[in-house]
Scaffold this motif. Sequence first.
Motif, PDB file in Angstrom:
ATOM      1  N   LYS A  14       0.832  -1.216   0.000  1.00  0.00           N
ATOM      2  CA  LYS A  14       0.000   0.000   0.000  1.00  0.00           C
ATOM      3  C   LYS A  14       0.863   1.261   0.000  1.00  0.00           C
ATOM      4  N   ALA A  15       1.810   1.269  -0.937  1.00  0.00           N
ATOM      5  CA  ALA A  15       2.705   2.416  -1.109  1.00  0.00           C
ATOM      6  C   ALA A  15       2.850   2.667  -2.608  1.00  0.00           C
ATOM      7  N   SER A  16       3.382   3.826  -2.955  1.00  0.00           N
ATOM      8  CA  SER A  16       3.564   4.131  -4.371  1.00  0.00           C
ATOM      9  C   SER A  16       4.757   3.353  -4.935  1.00  0.00           C
ATOM     10  N   ARG A  17       4.743   3.150  -6.256  1.00  0.00           N
ATOM     11  CA  ARG A  17       5.865   2.471  -6.900  1.00  0.00           C
ATOM     12  C   ARG A  17       7.162   3.247  -6.687  1.00  0.00           C
ATOM     13  N   ALA A  18       7.082   4.577  -6.760  1.00  0.00           N
ATOM     14  CA  ALA A  18       8.279   5.406  -6.572  1.00  0.00           C
ATOM     15  C   ALA A  18       8.860   5.209  -5.173  1.00  0.00           C
ATOM     16  N   THR A  19       7.996   5.154  -4.177  1.00  0.00           N
ATOM     17  CA  THR A  19       8.450   4.954  -2.796  1.00  0.00           C
ATOM     18  C   THR A  19       9.153   3.603  -2.659  1.00  0.00           C
ATOM     19  N   ILE A  20       8.550   2.563  -3.215  1.00  0.00           N
ATOM     20  CA  ILE A  20       9.138   1.228  -3.121  1.00  0.00           C
ATOM     21  C   ILE A  20      10.470   1.174  -3.858  1.00  0.00           C
ATOM     22  N   ARG A  21      10.545   1.790  -5.040  1.00  0.00           N
ATOM     23  CA  ARG A  21      11.795   1.791  -5.803  1.00  0.00           C
ATOM     24  C   ARG A  21      12.899   2.507  -5.027  1.00  0.00           C
ATOM     25  N   VAL A  22      12.591   3.669  -4.444  1.00  0.00           N
ATOM     26  CA  VAL A  22      13.576   4.424  -3.664  1.00  0.00           C
ATOM     27  C   VAL A  22      14.025   3.616  -2.448  1.00  0.00           C
ATOM     28  N   ARG A  23      13.062   3.004  -1.751  1.00  0.00           N
ATOM     29  CA  ARG A  23      13.399   2.204  -0.570  1.00  0.00           C
ATOM     30  C   ARG A  23      14.289   1.021  -0.954  1.00  0.00           C
ATOM     31  N   LEU A  24      13.938   0.341  -2.031  1.00  0.00           N
ATOM     32  CA  LEU A  24      14.718  -0.808  -2.487  1.00  0.00           C
ATOM     33  C   LEU A  24      16.144  -0.393  -2.841  1.00  0.00           C
ATOM     34  N   GLU A  25      16.291   0.696  -3.575  1.00  0.00           N
ATOM     35  CA  GLU A  25      17.629   1.181  -3.943  1.00  0.00           C
ATOM     36  C   GLU A  25      18.440   1.573  -2.707  1.00  0.00           C
ATOM     37  N   ARG A  26      17.785   2.226  -1.741  1.00  0.00           N
ATOM     38  CA  ARG A  26      18.473   2.641  -0.520  1.00  0.00           C
ATOM     39  C   ARG A  26      18.912   1.431   0.305  1.00  0.00           C
ATOM     40  N   LEU A  27      18.034   0.440   0.435  1.00  0.00           N
ATOM     41  CA  LEU A  27      18.374  -0.770   1.195  1.00  0.00           C
ATOM     42  C   LEU A  27      19.541  -1.519   0.554  1.00  0.00           C
ATOM     43  N   GLN A  28      19.587  -1.528  -0.769  1.00  0.00           N
ATOM     44  CA  GLN A  28      20.708  -2.164  -1.461  1.00  0.00           C
ATOM     45  C   GLN A  28      21.991  -1.350  -1.261  1.00  0.00           C
ATOM     46  N   ALA A  29      21.901  -0.032  -1.398  1.00  0.00           N
ATOM     47  CA  ALA A  29      23.076   0.830  -1.255  1.00  0.00           C
ATOM     48  C   ALA A  29      23.652   0.759   0.162  1.00  0.00           C
ATOM     49  N   GLN A  30      22.791   0.628   1.159  1.00  0.00           N
ATOM     50  CA  GLN A  30      23.235   0.548   2.551  1.00  0.00           C
ATOM     51  C   GLN A  30      23.734  -0.846   2.929  1.00  0.00           C
ATOM     52  N   GLY A  31      23.543  -1.813   2.046  1.00  0.00           N
ATOM     53  CA  GLY A  31      23.973  -3.167   2.336  1.00  0.00           C
ATOM     54  C   GLY A  31      22.985  -3.982   3.150  1.00  0.00           C
ATOM     55  N   GLU A  32      21.818  -3.419   3.420  1.00  0.00           N
ATOM     56  CA  GLU A  32      20.792  -4.175   4.146  1.00  0.00           C
ATOM     57  C   GLU A  32      20.290  -5.334   3.288  1.00  0.00           C
ATOM     58  N   ILE A  33      20.187  -5.119   1.989  1.00  0.00           N
ATOM     59  CA  ILE A  33      19.889  -6.186   1.038  1.00  0.00           C
ATOM     60  C   ILE A  33      21.189  -6.457   0.305  1.00  0.00           C
ATOM     61  N   ALA A  34      21.759  -7.625   0.567  1.00  0.00           N
ATOM     62  CA  ALA A  34      23.066  -7.954  -0.001  1.00  0.00           C
ATOM     63  C   ALA A  34      22.951  -8.641  -1.352  1.00  0.00           C
TER      64      ALA A  34
END
Length: 148
Positions: free
Chosen positions: A28-48
């Motif tokens: 229940k979020a926008s596609r843009a929000t999910i894309r930004v969150r996914l990119e941030r989690l990858q950049a921070q190393g939370e998603i390896a």
Amino acid sequence: MDNLDLALIAELRRDGRAPISELAERLKASRATIRVRLERLQAQGEIAGFTALTRADVSEAPVRGLMMIGIEGRGADRITVRLTGLPSVMAVHSTNGKWDIIVELATESLSELDDVIRFIRNMDGVVTSETNLLLATRRASSRRSMLR
């Protein structure tokens, strides 16, 4: 990480190939929000990274177990080599504590698992063992969500 990040990771654990639009709908979020969150989690190393499961991973050997093994003397290396050559052995882990080795087993039937357990117990140097069947496997949730 906030609740949306944790929920996103949980959804990706369920289906790592889910399109961003589907993730957005589920969360229940926008596609843009999910894309930004996914990119941030990858950049921070939370998603390896992402893992693919093949049909063989989930169906070829439905009977799975963990066998904890106690070894006499210094035979761990020799026994580990023998174990890794068995087709039913998925992984061999060295450990500390009561057990010397933990073996992940996967077979097509309970009788096949029983045969493998008997074979391993009869190996020279194996003095004790305990086997537990794995009934279900779920992806672990984020450590941070477990601490809350």
